[in-house]
Design a protein around this motif. Structure first.
Motif, short mmCIF file in Angstrom:
data_model
loop_
_atom_site.label_atom_id
_atom_site.label_comp_id
_atom_site.label_asym_id
_atom_site.label_seq_id
_atom_site.Cartn_x
_atom_site.Cartn_y
_atom_site.Cartn_z
N MET A 1 0.81 -1.20 0.00
CA MET A 1 0.00 0.00 0.00
C MET A 1 0.86 1.26 0.00
O MET A 1 0.40 2.31 -0.37
CB MET A 1 -0.93 -0.03 1.21
CG MET A 1 -1.74 1.24 1.43
SD MET A 1 -2.52 2.03 0.01
CE MET A 1 -3.46 0.74 -0.66
N SER A 36 -6.73 1.11 0.58
CA SER A 36 -7.40 0.01 1.27
C SER A 36 -8.78 0.44 1.77
O SER A 36 -9.00 1.63 2.05
CB SER A 36 -6.55 -0.46 2.46
OG SER A 36 -6.56 0.52 3.48
N TYR A 38 -9.87 -0.01 4.62
CA TYR A 38 -9.66 0.56 5.96
C TYR A 38 -9.35 2.05 5.86
O TYR A 38 -9.96 2.86 6.55
CB TYR A 38 -8.52 -0.17 6.68
CG TYR A 38 -8.15 0.49 7.99
CD1 TYR A 38 -8.89 0.22 9.14
CD2 TYR A 38 -7.11 1.41 8.07
CE1 TYR A 38 -8.57 0.84 10.34
CE2 TYR A 38 -6.79 2.03 9.26
CZ TYR A 38 -7.53 1.74 10.39
OH TYR A 38 -7.23 2.36 11.58
N ARG A 40 -9.85 4.17 3.32
CA ARG A 40 -11.01 4.91 2.78
C ARG A 40 -12.07 5.08 3.86
O ARG A 40 -12.69 6.14 3.98
CB ARG A 40 -11.58 4.20 1.56
CG ARG A 40 -10.69 4.29 0.34
CD ARG A 40 -11.39 3.83 -0.93
NE ARG A 40 -12.10 2.58 -0.79
CZ ARG A 40 -11.60 1.38 -1.13
NH1 ARG A 40 -10.38 1.29 -1.61
NH2 ARG A 40 -12.32 0.30 -0.98
#
Length: 87
Positions: A1, A36, A38, A40
């Protein structure tokens, strides 16, 4: 990420100091889907401290290259753009 976010951070560092929010908004137009769920979700309404006291799993900090070199103004502009687009 961290790769997509590293690209954003590099763009922020290269932009004029007052352009952080616009730089991030442009970046999010083409990259928000790479973030991800999470990340967002952290900008969605009601995503702060759970009102019912439910404890969340701890997050693992991820810091893309160049993150510590951002100025406070750049970081605030980026967060404002995330809030505008994802909030």
């Amino acid at each position: 990420m961290t790769a997509p976010l590293a690209d954003l951070v590099a763009g922020l560092r290269a932009a004029a100091p007052g352009a952080a929010q616009d730089t991030t908004l442009r970046w999010l137009e083409g990259h928000a889907e790479l973030l991800s769920p999470y990340l967002r979700g952290r900008f969605a309404g009601g995503s702060g401290f759970p009102a019912d006291g439910t404890v969340r799993e701890p997050a693992v900090p991820v810091e893309p290259a160049g993150f510590r070199e951002l100025t406070f103004r750049q970081a605030c502009g980026a967060v404002a753009a995330f809030e505008e687009v994802l909030g």
